[in-house]
Design a protein around this motif. Structure first.
Motif, PDB file in Angstrom:
ATOM      1  N   ARG A 159       0.824  -1.211   0.000  1.00 27.27           N
ATOM      2  CA  ARG A 159       0.000   0.000   0.000  1.00 27.27           C
ATOM      3  C   ARG A 159       0.858   1.261   0.000  1.00 27.27           C
ATOM      4  O   ARG A 159       1.885   1.337   0.679  1.00 27.27           O
ATOM      5  CB  ARG A 159      -0.908   0.010   1.227  1.00 27.27           C
TER       6      ARG A 159
ATOM      7  N   ASP B 292      -7.631   4.156  -6.075  1.00 28.50           N
ATOM      8  CA  ASP B 292      -8.361   2.909  -6.273  1.00 28.50           C
ATOM      9  C   ASP B 292      -8.565   2.584  -7.752  1.00 28.50           C
ATOM     10  O   ASP B 292      -8.682   1.426  -8.127  1.00 28.50           O
ATOM     11  CB  ASP B 292      -9.729   3.004  -5.576  1.00 28.50           C
TER      12      ASP B 292
ATOM     13  N   ASN C  68      -8.688  -1.403  -8.513  1.00 31.54           N
ATOM     14  CA  ASN C  68      -8.516  -2.310  -7.382  1.00 31.54           C
ATOM     15  C   ASN C  68      -9.840  -2.759  -6.776  1.00 31.54           C
ATOM     16  O   ASN C  68      -9.921  -3.788  -6.137  1.00 31.54           O
ATOM     17  CB  ASN C  68      -7.694  -1.625  -6.284  1.00 31.54           C
TER      18      ASN C  68
ATOM     19  N   ALA D 107     -11.345  -1.429  -4.157  1.00 33.41           N
ATOM     20  CA  ALA D 107     -11.140  -1.491  -2.713  1.00 33.41           C
ATOM     21  C   ALA D 107     -12.464  -1.328  -1.970  1.00 33.41           C
ATOM     22  O   ALA D 107     -13.353  -0.595  -2.404  1.00 33.41           O
ATOM     23  CB  ALA D 107     -10.162  -0.401  -2.278  1.00 33.41           C
TER      24      ALA D 107
ATOM     25  N   SER E   7      -8.464  -4.887  -0.627  1.00 30.59           N
ATOM     26  CA  SER E   7      -8.378  -4.785  -2.083  1.00 30.59           C
ATOM     27  C   SER E   7      -8.803  -6.093  -2.718  1.00 30.59           C
ATOM     28  O   SER E   7      -8.537  -7.176  -2.201  1.00 30.59           O
ATOM     29  CB  SER E   7      -6.949  -4.442  -2.508  1.00 30.59           C
TER      30      SER E   7
END
Length: 308
Positions: A102, A126, A204, A206, A222
């Motif tokens: 991250r 994201d 992603n 998320a 994620s």
């Protein structure tokens, strides 16, 4: 009394060492942008109790969500950290692949004409939507999801480079944005001159995870890193149409240039999920070809970005 105007807005970003924690002596880097709409939102819970007067009582505030987009004229030098956040990885030399580490930011929206500073912590990229056309600058939309947005202040968090109106942040590097001219485009590993446009999304997806006792997000989870897009292609033969019909593996590779710098996006394992013929009036007939990029064993990634 002054009102805020867009031409006086600035966006600054600082990489966080600890997710959701702004560095103690932050020096924010200015991000050139064309649009910015990152904002907090609060879940609202209504008390549906009946009291005989037919009127609702005040709602109760719940979880806080911090989301939004940064729209840019896409070019080199200023957005590498955002790409690393999106890919959960870091450039190795000039090469970036998908990873699982991250990278988060504290963002600040500076509005010096009214002396207001809006701050957002724990922000990760994201999603990225790239749009390439033959008629303009390459555009990008970076979509953020974050942890918190404290009360608006009258002073910047930039304690290092901040020194006055419009000089709060380290200035962005000067670089021309990318256009399609001077770039190279490949399909299936060979030069391809029939692309009309490319719209590509890297995402992603998320998810915000909340815990009892707190209104801000506890953490993000994620999902798969998804690469998808749509290619508009002049209909010149049946090669791409048949790749869709036969579910043939292919690749999409394009290099953007501005005369000095380049960014290559290589999607090495593509499957086309459609091939719709488009006949609009008397002009060119085209194919609209949605595609997905899958894991490629040779590159160990479903997309590879290379800076030049």
């Amino acid at each position: 009394m002054s009102i805020a105007v867009g031409s006086r807005s600035s966006i600054g970003a600082i990489v966080e060492t600890v997710w959701g924690t702004t560095p103690s002596t932050p020096a924010l880097l200015e991000l050139p942008f064309t649009g910015f709409n990152v904002n907090p939102a609060l879940d609202k819970y209504l008390d549906q109790s009946i009291r005989g007067d037919r009127m609702l009582r005040p709602s109760v505030s719940g979880n806080k969500h911090v989301t939004g987009d940064l729209d840019v004229a896409y070019g080199p030098l200023n957005y590498d950290s955002l790409l690393e956040s999106l890919f959960s990885s870091a450039f190795s030399g000039s090469v970036l692949k998908v990873g699982a580490t991250r990278k988060s930011f504290t963002l600040e929206h500076c509005q010096p004409d009214i002396s207001q500073f809006f701050q957002y912590s724990g922000m990760i990229v994201d999603k990225l939507a790239l749009k390439l056309s033959t008629t303009g600058i390459v555009t990008a939309k970076f979509s953020f999801i974050g942890k918190d947005s404290p009360t608006v202040t009258v002073s910047s968090i930039d304690t290092v480079s901040g020194s006055g109106v419009n000089t709060f942040y380290t200035a962005a590097q000067v670089a021309l944005p990318f256009i399609h001219n001077g770039g190279t485009f490949k399909e299936g590993g060979s030069a391809f001159a029939s692309f009309m446009s490319l719209d590509i999304t890297f995402e992603n997806k998320a998810t915000s995870n909340f815990a009892l006792g707190a209104s801000i997000v506890r953490d993000f989870s994620s999902n798969f890193f998804e690469v998808s897009g749509t290619a508009a292609v002049y209909l010149e033969d049946a090669v791409l149409y048949n790749k869709f019909v036969n579910a043939t593996a292919s690749s999409v590779d394009f290099t953007l240039a501005n005369g000095t710098n380049t960014h290559e996006f290589n999607i090495p394992n593509v499957r086309y999920h459609g091939a719709a013929k488009v006949i609009a009036g008397q002009g060119p007939v085209s194919l609209s070809m949605p595609f997905v990029g899958f894991y490629d064993a040779g590159t160990a990634s479903n997309v590879v970005v290379t800076k030049g």
